[in-house]
Design an enzyme around this catalytic site. Structure first.
Site, PDB file in Angstrom:
ATOM      1  CG  ASN A   9     -29.921  49.369  46.718  1.00  0.00           C
ATOM      2  OD1 ASN A   9     -30.278  48.192  46.813  1.00  0.00           O
ATOM      3  ND2 ASN A   9     -28.849  49.737  46.032  1.00  0.00           N
ATOM      4  CD1 TRP A  10     -33.862  48.197  52.047  1.00  0.00           C
ATOM      5  CD2 TRP A  10     -35.171  46.379  52.035  1.00  0.00           C
ATOM      6  NE1 TRP A  10     -35.082  48.547  52.581  1.00  0.00           N
ATOM      7  CE2 TRP A  10     -35.897  47.454  52.594  1.00  0.00           C
ATOM      8  CE3 TRP A  10     -35.798  45.132  51.922  1.00  0.00           C
ATOM      9  CZ2 TRP A  10     -37.215  47.318  53.041  1.00  0.00           C
ATOM     10  CZ3 TRP A  10     -37.103  44.996  52.374  1.00  0.00           C
ATOM     11  CH2 TRP A  10     -37.802  46.073  52.930  1.00  0.00           C
ATOM     12  CG  HIS A  94     -25.894  50.358  42.847  1.00  0.00           C
ATOM     13  ND1 HIS A  94     -24.665  50.150  43.434  1.00  0.00           N
ATOM     14  CD2 HIS A  94     -26.609  51.113  43.715  1.00  0.00           C
ATOM     15  CE1 HIS A  94     -24.643  50.753  44.621  1.00  0.00           C
ATOM     16  NE2 HIS A  94     -25.807  51.342  44.816  1.00  0.00           N
ATOM     17  N   GLY A 172     -21.570  54.061  51.212  1.00  0.00           N
ATOM     18  CA  GLY A 172     -21.207  53.177  52.318  1.00  0.00           C
ATOM     19  C   GLY A 172     -19.957  53.604  53.067  1.00  0.00           C
ATOM     20  N   GLY A 234     -27.494  51.997  53.552  1.00  0.00           N
ATOM     21  CA  GLY A 234     -27.437  51.582  54.955  1.00  0.00           C
ATOM     22  C   GLY A 234     -28.592  52.097  55.811  1.00  0.00           C
TER      23      GLY A 234
HETATM   24  P1  13P Z   1     -25.298  54.140  51.401  1.00  0.00           P
HETATM   25  O1  13P Z   1     -26.512  54.984  51.723  1.00  0.00           O
HETATM   26  O2  13P Z   1     -25.136  52.964  52.328  1.00  0.00           O
HETATM   27  O3  13P Z   1     -24.062  54.966  51.255  1.00  0.00           O
HETATM   28  O4  13P Z   1     -25.576  53.476  49.964  1.00  0.00           O
HETATM   29  C1  13P Z   1     -25.997  54.285  48.925  1.00  0.00           C
HETATM   30  C2  13P Z   1     -26.379  53.406  47.790  1.00  0.00           C
HETATM   31  O5  13P Z   1     -25.536  52.753  47.205  1.00  0.00           O
HETATM   32  C3  13P Z   1     -27.789  53.328  47.424  1.00  0.00           C
HETATM   33  O6  13P Z   1     -27.953  52.658  46.220  1.00  0.00           O
END
Ligand code: 13P
Length: 249
Positions: A9-10, A94, A172, A234
């Protein structure tokens, strides 16, 4: 048999040039696992990404969509618009959409129905906040998110649903759910599905984990029996890291 899936997921990252550069890097990676691989660029880069990846094994998916077919919804994108640029899978629910754009279970029900009506597969995200986990309410919260948005569906419709458990406190933040916490929740989700539908339906659904998955922790998380892959934020922005995760199966 359910599939293993790794989806990147960018989010709201990468302009067109950066997207092209990342796709070029992705095409240089070797896949050694059997996972289905997907990437979700932002809307403006979907068309270009689809064209650039159409001869590869990487599926281009969308991060969101509106429930209406068309009309006066300034700034929104419909299922048929996604389909017209080659998109066949959309991420819905999300936690960032829920938190910053007020997406409720009720709204998500409409989006899920619209996607399925257009033959678009849904990666449906849900997950508890830190306070829910601290008060031991995480299972209750997750059960209600799934029940409210999905349990009006027939069992046959679930073939086009992938679930993504993303505890909000792990997104994140660098803080990952432990492999045991992920497994416990995924098992609970599968049991909840079996109770509502049946064992076969529950065992056929891929349940992804998302939240600070990295090359260093992916293998252990994916080794758990009810974890069928990951939704990666990320670490999906670097091709080497993303493929280290794809190949962690
Ligand atoms: P991270 O891998 O940056 O924690 O994000 C996860 C996410 O929200 C994927 O949709």
């Amino acid at each position: 048999m359910r599939k293993n899936i790794v989806a990147g997921n960018w989010k709201m990252n990468n302009d067109l040039a950066q997207t092209n550069a990342l796709i070029a890097d992705l095409k240089n990676q070797e896949q050694t696992s059997n996972a289905e691989v997907m990437v979700a660029p932002t809307f403006t880069n979907l068309h270009q990404s689809f064209n650039a990846l159409k001869d590869s094994k990487v599926e281009v998916i969308a991060q969101n969509m509106h429930f209406a077919e068309n009309g006066a919804y300034t700034g929104e994108v419909s299922a048929s618009m996604l389909k017209s640029v080659g998109v066949e899978t959309v991420i819905l629910g999300h936690s960032e959409r829920r938190a910053y754009f007020n997406e409720t279970d009720e709204l998500l029900t409409k989006k899920v129905d619209a996607a399925l009506a257009n033959n678009i597969r849904v990666i449906f995200c849900f997950g508890e906040e830190l306070a829910d986990r601290k008060s031991n309410n995480h299972e209750t919260v997750v059960k209600s998110q799934i029940t409210n948005a999905l349990f009006h569906l027939e069992a046959s419709a679930l073939q086009n649903i992938v679930l993504a458990y993303e505890p909000v406190w792990a997104i994140g933040t660098g803080e990952t759910a432990s492999p045991e916490q992920a497994q416990d929740m995924h098992k609970y989700i599968r049991q909840t599905l079996a109770n509502k539908y049946d064992e076969k339906t529950a065992n056929g659904i891929s349940i992804l984990y998302g939240g600070s998955v990295k090359p260093t922790n992916a293998k252990e998380i994916f080794s758990k029996p009810d974890v069928d892959g990951g939704l990666i934020g990320g670490a999906a922005l670097k091709a080497e890291d993303f493929y280290a995760i794809v190949n962690a199966f």
